[in-house]
Design a protein around this motif. Structure first.
Motif, mmCIF file in Angstrom:
data_model
loop_
_atom_site.group_PDB
_atom_site.id
_atom_site.type_symbol
_atom_site.label_atom_id
_atom_site.label_comp_id
_atom_site.label_asym_id
_atom_site.label_seq_id
_atom_site.Cartn_x
_atom_site.Cartn_y
_atom_site.Cartn_z
ATOM 1 N N LYS A 192 22.880 -4.730 -9.712
ATOM 2 C CA LYS A 192 23.060 -5.982 -8.994
ATOM 3 C C LYS A 192 22.532 -5.852 -7.563
ATOM 4 O O LYS A 192 21.803 -6.712 -7.083
ATOM 5 C CB LYS A 192 24.532 -6.371 -8.991
ATOM 6 N N ARG A 193 22.893 -4.761 -6.894
ATOM 7 C CA ARG A 193 22.427 -4.535 -5.522
ATOM 8 C C ARG A 193 20.917 -4.360 -5.469
ATOM 9 O O ARG A 193 20.248 -4.870 -4.572
ATOM 10 C CB ARG A 193 23.127 -3.320 -4.912
ATOM 11 N N LEU A 194 20.354 -3.652 -6.437
ATOM 12 C CA LEU A 194 18.917 -3.441 -6.486
ATOM 13 C C LEU A 194 18.174 -4.762 -6.654
ATOM 14 O O LEU A 194 17.222 -5.054 -5.936
ATOM 15 C CB LEU A 194 18.565 -2.497 -7.637
ATOM 16 N N LYS A 195 18.622 -5.593 -7.566
ATOM 17 C CA LYS A 195 17.975 -6.888 -7.797
ATOM 18 C C LYS A 195 18.072 -7.787 -6.573
ATOM 19 O O LYS A 195 17.115 -8.469 -6.220
ATOM 20 C CB LYS A 195 18.592 -7.573 -9.019
ATOM 21 N N GLU A 196 19.217 -7.789 -5.915
ATOM 22 C CA GLU A 196 19.383 -8.599 -4.701
ATOM 23 C C GLU A 196 18.438 -8.133 -3.599
ATOM 24 O O GLU A 196 17.856 -8.940 -2.886
ATOM 25 C CB GLU A 196 20.837 -8.546 -4.209
ATOM 26 N N ALA A 197 18.288 -6.825 -3.464
ATOM 27 C CA ALA A 197 17.428 -6.275 -2.422
ATOM 28 C C ALA A 197 15.973 -6.670 -2.641
ATOM 29 O O ALA A 197 15.243 -6.941 -1.688
ATOM 30 C CB ALA A 197 17.549 -4.758 -2.387
ATOM 31 N N PHE A 198 15.523 -6.740 -3.877
ATOM 32 C CA PHE A 198 14.124 -7.024 -4.168
ATOM 33 C C PHE A 198 13.786 -8.501 -4.199
ATOM 34 O O PHE A 198 12.618 -8.860 -4.183
ATOM 35 C CB PHE A 198 13.710 -6.371 -5.489
ATOM 36 N N LYS A 199 14.771 -9.367 -4.208
ATOM 37 C CA LYS A 199 14.491 -10.805 -4.285
ATOM 38 C C LYS A 199 13.657 -11.315 -3.121
ATOM 39 O O LYS A 199 12.848 -12.219 -3.287
ATOM 40 C CB LYS A 199 15.802 -11.608 -4.344
ATOM 41 N N SER A 200 13.864 -10.770 -1.950
ATOM 42 C CA SER A 200 13.170 -11.283 -0.765
ATOM 43 C C SER A 200 11.758 -10.719 -0.611
ATOM 44 O O SER A 200 10.990 -11.191 0.213
ATOM 45 C CB SER A 200 13.978 -10.966 0.489
ATOM 46 N N TYR A 201 11.397 -9.713 -1.403
ATOM 47 C CA TYR A 201 10.069 -9.108 -1.298
ATOM 48 C C TYR A 201 9.025 -9.935 -1.999
ATOM 49 O O TYR A 201 9.305 -10.631 -2.956
ATOM 50 C CB TYR A 201 10.053 -7.726 -1.930
ATOM 51 N N GLU A 202 7.814 -9.840 -1.520
ATOM 52 C CA GLU A 202 6.665 -10.338 -2.278
ATOM 53 C C GLU A 202 6.102 -9.135 -3.009
ATOM 54 O O GLU A 202 6.381 -8.927 -4.173
ATOM 55 C CB GLU A 202 5.648 -10.972 -1.330
ATOM 56 N N LYS A 203 5.346 -8.326 -2.330
ATOM 57 C CA LYS A 203 4.823 -7.090 -2.925
ATOM 58 C C LYS A 203 5.862 -6.008 -2.723
ATOM 59 O O LYS A 203 6.314 -5.766 -1.613
ATOM 60 C CB LYS A 203 3.510 -6.700 -2.266
ATOM 61 N N ILE A 204 6.240 -5.330 -3.791
ATOM 62 C CA ILE A 204 7.220 -4.257 -3.696
ATOM 63 C C ILE A 204 6.529 -3.026 -3.135
ATOM 64 O O ILE A 204 5.448 -2.645 -3.561
ATOM 65 C CB ILE A 204 7.835 -3.943 -5.069
ATOM 66 N N ILE A 205 7.183 -2.402 -2.169
ATOM 67 C CA ILE A 205 6.650 -1.209 -1.535
ATOM 68 C C ILE A 205 7.432 -0.022 -2.055
ATOM 69 O O ILE A 205 8.649 0.017 -1.962
ATOM 70 C CB ILE A 205 6.759 -1.300 -0.004
ATOM 71 N N SER A 206 6.726 0.932 -2.626
ATOM 72 C CA SER A 206 7.416 2.101 -3.187
ATOM 73 C C SER A 206 7.521 3.202 -2.156
ATOM 74 O O SER A 206 6.839 3.237 -1.181
ATOM 75 C CB SER A 206 6.676 2.618 -4.407
#
Length: 75
Positions: A61-75
């Motif tokens: 749940k925390r992971l999905k919430e954190a990525f919602k605001s990203y456009e391109k995911i940065i690894s």
């Protein structure tokens, strides 16, 4: 919705995928993009996929919430 998934090993691969595939900036969100043919792609860092295989429900749940605001995911 039909889409393709592209797993990337590192940030350089993510940048290359974005450079070659992204054609519709308005559709970019949370690692998703559209190419010039209208095909949707999910660009996924392989490490994120590995993390998701072993996470608890709360961690997911925390992971999905954190990525919602990203456009391109940065690894």
């Amino acid at each position: 919705m039909q889409s393709l998934i592209l797993y990337c090993e590192n940030h350089s691969e993510i940048d290359q995928a974005w450079l070659y595939l992204s054609a519709v900036q308005e559709s970019e969100q949370c690692g998703w993009l559209k190419d010039r043919f209208g095909v949707s792609w999910e660009i996924v860092p392989i490490e994120m996929e590995r993390m998701m295989e072993h996470e608890t429900a709360e961690q997911m749940k925390r992971l999905k919430e954190a990525f919602k605001s990203y456009e391109k995911i940065i690894s």
